[in-house]
Structures are given as structure tokens and as C-alpha cells.
Design an enzyme around this catalytic site. Structure first.
Site, PDB file in Angstrom:
ATOM      1  CD1 TRP A 114     114.480  -3.922  90.027  1.00 28.28           C
ATOM      2  CD2 TRP A 114     113.881  -3.231  87.977  1.00 28.28           C
ATOM      3  NE1 TRP A 114     114.964  -2.650  89.841  1.00 28.28           N
ATOM      4  CE2 TRP A 114     114.618  -2.205  88.609  1.00 28.28           C
ATOM      5  CE3 TRP A 114     113.403  -3.019  86.692  1.00 28.28           C
ATOM      6  CZ2 TRP A 114     114.888  -0.978  87.976  1.00 28.28           C
ATOM      7  CZ3 TRP A 114     113.668  -1.810  86.053  1.00 28.28           C
ATOM      8  CH2 TRP A 114     114.408  -0.802  86.705  1.00 28.28           C
TER       9      TRP A 114
ATOM     10  CG  ASP B  16     116.549  -9.236  86.749  1.00 28.52           C
ATOM     11  OD1 ASP B  16     117.767  -8.993  86.725  1.00 28.52           O
ATOM     12  OD2 ASP B  16     115.674  -8.344  86.720  1.00 28.52           O
TER      13      ASP B  16
ATOM     14  CE  LYS C 290     120.852  -1.436  88.562  1.00 30.44           C
ATOM     15  NZ  LYS C 290     119.714  -2.278  88.299  1.00 30.44           N
TER      16      LYS C 290
HETATM   17  C1  LIG Z   1     118.410  -2.190  87.403  1.00 35.73           C
HETATM   18  C2  LIG Z   1     117.628  -3.427  87.275  1.00 35.73           C
HETATM   19  C3  LIG Z   1     116.918  -3.751  86.100  1.00 35.73           C
HETATM   20  C4  LIG Z   1     116.822  -2.812  84.923  1.00 35.73           C
HETATM   21  O1  LIG Z   1     117.979  -2.787  84.194  1.00 35.73           O
HETATM   22  P1  LIG Z   1     118.086  -1.981  82.816  1.00 35.73           P
HETATM   23  O2  LIG Z   1     119.435  -2.361  82.338  1.00 35.73           O
HETATM   24  O3  LIG Z   1     117.953  -0.522  83.159  1.00 35.73           O
HETATM   25  O4  LIG Z   1     116.993  -2.403  81.925  1.00 35.73           O
HETATM   26  C5  LIG Z   1     116.259  -4.958  86.048  1.00 35.73           C
HETATM   27  N1  LIG Z   1     116.277  -5.801  87.088  1.00 35.73           N
HETATM   28  C6  LIG Z   1     116.934  -5.525  88.234  1.00 35.73           C
HETATM   29  C7  LIG Z   1     116.933  -6.518  89.349  1.00 35.73           C
HETATM   30  C8  LIG Z   1     117.627  -4.331  88.364  1.00 35.73           C
HETATM   31  O5  LIG Z   1     118.278  -4.057  89.501  1.00 35.73           O
END
Ligand SMILES: *Cc1c(COP(=O)(O)O)cnc(C)c1O
Length: 362
Positions: free
Chosen positions: A107, A174, A198
Site C-alpha cells: 500500500w 494511511d 477494515k
Molecule cells: C485495504 C487497504 C488500502 C486500500 O483500500 P481501498 O479502500 O480498497 O482503496 C489501502 N491501504 C491500506 C493500508 C489497506 O489496508
């Protein structure tokens, strides 16, 4: 012979992932009749007083649970976390300026790729050569970097920043896979984003927390929908928000508050992670590639010392009601995601299966 479906399913999926049972019951009821309005939440106008109240309460609960100051604004946006990979540099970075990034997994590297479209990127540290099994140490972030971006929890490789680096830069994070799972000084961040699927809700919405003092400092002309300031000005209702997804986030936030908030869930999350890592460390069939001090409390990645046993263990777990523990294809092995909604009893159940499997393999 048809396999019997186990009556209780333990959902260890990495995302979209488990939500509290009562949240799903309340969400199901709201699909049929929202707050005794006679209308489904799915057919409710977003400018109605009913939904405006949902949005306001959700934002207020995020502020309360994260203990945010008045400069930090809460938004629920479309496009998932991946849209933020571009929207962050678009809003914060001029073409000739530099942003610092930590490269700690899939990511992070996707975020880096997008940032390069909008300015210069300085990758100040990376664990790529170690197959992302750790969090880098001993690095410096240049003072003039416009911001420093980290991925607080690396969902695929199972590592997590246990301490947030202290720098003079604007911190951008993030937090998709560990938001609201542990106490942090959230006000120390200029910007935080997290796909809801998540730890806070269903897919389809992205939680964004931004200190409005860092906005409006680039010369770039931004498309209306890309400019955070427009979303703030309209109270996160610049266009039709993902009404149902925001509502389910609200239910989860209420659930978290009733449980005692972030401090209370952190304690439970620590217990869950300790339970599973202790088994991985003591059961000689299992091991993990992740450096101990950097182990994620949200996504526990592990393998078997004898890789031939991995398919049999996966089958055994599946037959016993375990869902979603197959590791990401890039990391291999197994990954058990222990997000906020995962009960400790399910972690204990997985641990018991690991023990039983060892006994039957002996
Ligand atoms: C799942 C995830 C993403 C991607 O998320 P989307 O909503 O599918 O774009 C980005 N960063 C991390 C750390 C993730 O776990």
C-alpha cells in the site's frame, strides 16, 4: 459426500471484514424500516433531517473517540483509501516540492507511485529488501519535505509502526487497517485516511481526518470534488455521500463508544494478538517471518515450518468454520486479521485448532 457447513463461522478476512454482530442486526433492521420512519435507509434522501443527523453524529463520534481538536475536520469520502493516494499529494504538494514517504509494503508503494504524478518523492526509508518483514529504523526526514507519509499498519505483510516517528514535518498516515484500534495522538497528524472496510464499517466509504491549517497552500487548481476544502465547507455532503455505508460506520462507532472507546479496545486487541503470537511462538509447526518488535496487532501473518502442511491446515481450519486465513498471494502462508470486531473467543478457537492440528500431526 457434501461437506457440512459449520454452524459458527469465525471470520478472519482482511477486508472487507468482520463487523460486530449487533451492528449487522441494526443495519439489517434499518434496511427495512429506518428509525420507525417507514422508509428504508436505502431510499432516504441525504438532505433529509434523518440522514443529516446520522452524518453529524458519525463525525462527532469520530472527533470524540479520536480526541480531536477544533482544527481537525472529519470527512466521509468516496473512492476508498486508494483515491487518497492521489488526493493527498494533489492537495498538499506543488509540482516542484518534495514529499517524504516510508516504503513499508504494497500500500505504501502504491501511495508513492501516485504521489510522483504531483511532485517529487523522497523515499526516506524502505523495508523492501527485507521482503517488508519489518519497519525501518535509522532514517531522517528532510525538514523541507512538505509532509511525511507512513502506512501505520501494513495489512499484507503484517507489520505495524509501534511508535509513530517524531518529525517536524506534517505527518500523513494511511491508517486503513488499524484506525481506532489503539490510542495515538491523532492531533499530531496533519492528515489521516482509512478505507472503512477494515475496522469501521462496510466497503464504499473512506474516513478522512484533516487539520484544515495545512490546506490551501498549493498553487494547483483542483477539480471541485478533489479539493478537501469544498468537502469541509459542505459538511461532507458536497455530493451524495454513501448513505448506507456512513450509517453502518455510525453504528460501529456507537458500538465502540459503548465498549469504552479506543483505550478499551486497545486492551482487548493487545490480548488477542498476544494469544495468537504466543501460539505461533510455542507451537513448533508454526513460525512467522515478521520481526518481533514490528508485529502487527491487526493482521497476524504466519507460515508453517513444513510448507507441505499448509494446505492440510487450511482445509482443517475451513472444515471447522474458520474463514479468511489464507495469506495474501504476495506474502504466502496465513494471515489472521484481528480487527476491533473480532471477539477474543474466536482467536482462542483458532489457537485451539492450531494445537489440535499439532497433536494430530504428531
Ligand atoms: C485495504 C487497504 C488500502 C486500500 O483500500 P481501498 O479502500 O480498497 O482503496 C489501502 N491501504 C491500506 C493500508 C489497506 O489496508
Amino acid at each position: 459426500m457434501q461437506a457440512v457447513t459449520p454452524s459458527i463461522i469465525h471470520n478472519f478476512n482482511a477486508g472487507p471484514s468482520i463487523l460486530p454482530k449487533e451492528v449487522m442486526e441494526q443495519a439489517a433492521a434499518a434496511i427495512l424500516n429506518f428509525n420507525n420512519s417507514g422508509l428504508s435507509i436505502l431510499e432516504l434522501g441525504h438532505r433529509t433531517p434523518e440522514f443529516t443527523a446520522v452524518m453529524e453524529e458519525a463525525k462527532a463520534l469520530v472527533k470524540e473517540l479520536m480526541k480531536l481538536d477544533d482544527h481537525h475536520q472529519v470527512l466521509f469520502l468516496h473512492g476508498g483509501a486508494s483515491t487518497q493516494f492521489m488526493q493527498v499529494p494533489m492537495n498538499l504538494l506543488d509540482q516542484k516540492e518534495t514529499a517524504a514517504y516510508a516504503d513499508t509494503g504494497v500500500w505504501s508503494s502504491k501511495a508513492i507511485k501516485e504521489a510522483k504524478l504531483f511532485g517529487k518523492v523522497d523515499i526516506v526509508c524502505s523495508s523492501k529488501e527485507k521482503n517488508y518483514n519489518c519497519i525501518p529504523t535509522d532514517f531522517a526526514v528532510p525538514n523541507d519535505a512538505k509532509y511525511f507519509h507512513i502506512t501505520t499498519n501494513n495489512t499484507i505483510y503484517g507489520t505495524q509502526w509501534q511508535r509513530i516517528p517524531q518529525t517536524s514535518n506534517v505527518m500523513v498516515a494511511d491508517m486503513s487497517s488499524d484506525i481506532l484500534s489503539r490510542e495515538l495522538d491523532f492531533n499530531a497528524f496533519g492528515l489521516i485516511y482509512a478505507g472503512a472496510q477494515k475496522n469501521i464499517g462496510p466497503a464504499g466509504v473512506n474516513l478522512l481526518v484533516v487539520n484544515e491549517q495545512i490546506l490551501g497552500k498549493t498553487k494547483r487548481n483542483l477539480p471541485t470534488m478533489m479539493d478537501y476544502r469544498n468537502h469541509i465547507a459542505e459538511g461532507s455532503m458536497l455530493n451524495t455521500p454513501p448513505v448506507f455505508a456512513v450509517y453502518v460506520c455510525l453504528l460501529t462507532l456507537r458500538w465502540l463508544k459503548a465498549l469504552g472507546g479506543v483505550a478499551a479496545i486497545e486492551k482487548i486487541n493487545n490480548e488477542k494478538a498476544a494469544l495468537l503470537y504466543d501460539e505461533i511462538d510455542s507451537n513448533d509447526l508454526f513460525t512467522t517471518q515478521v520481526v518481533k518488535k514490528d508485529r502487527s496487532k491487526m493482521n497476524v501473518c504466519f507460515t508453517m515450518k513444513d510448507s507441505h502442511l499448509e494446505i492440510p491446515f487450511l482445509e482443517y481450519a475451513k472444515a471447522n468454520g474458520i474463514v479468511g486465513i489464507k495469506g495474501h498471494r504476495l506474502a504466502g502462508g496465513f494471515r489472521a486479521s484481528l480487527y476491533n470486531a473480532m471477539p477474543i473467543s474466536s482467536v482462542q478457537y483458532l489457537v485451539d485448532l492450531m494445537r489440535n492440528f499439532k497433536q494430530s500431526a504428531a
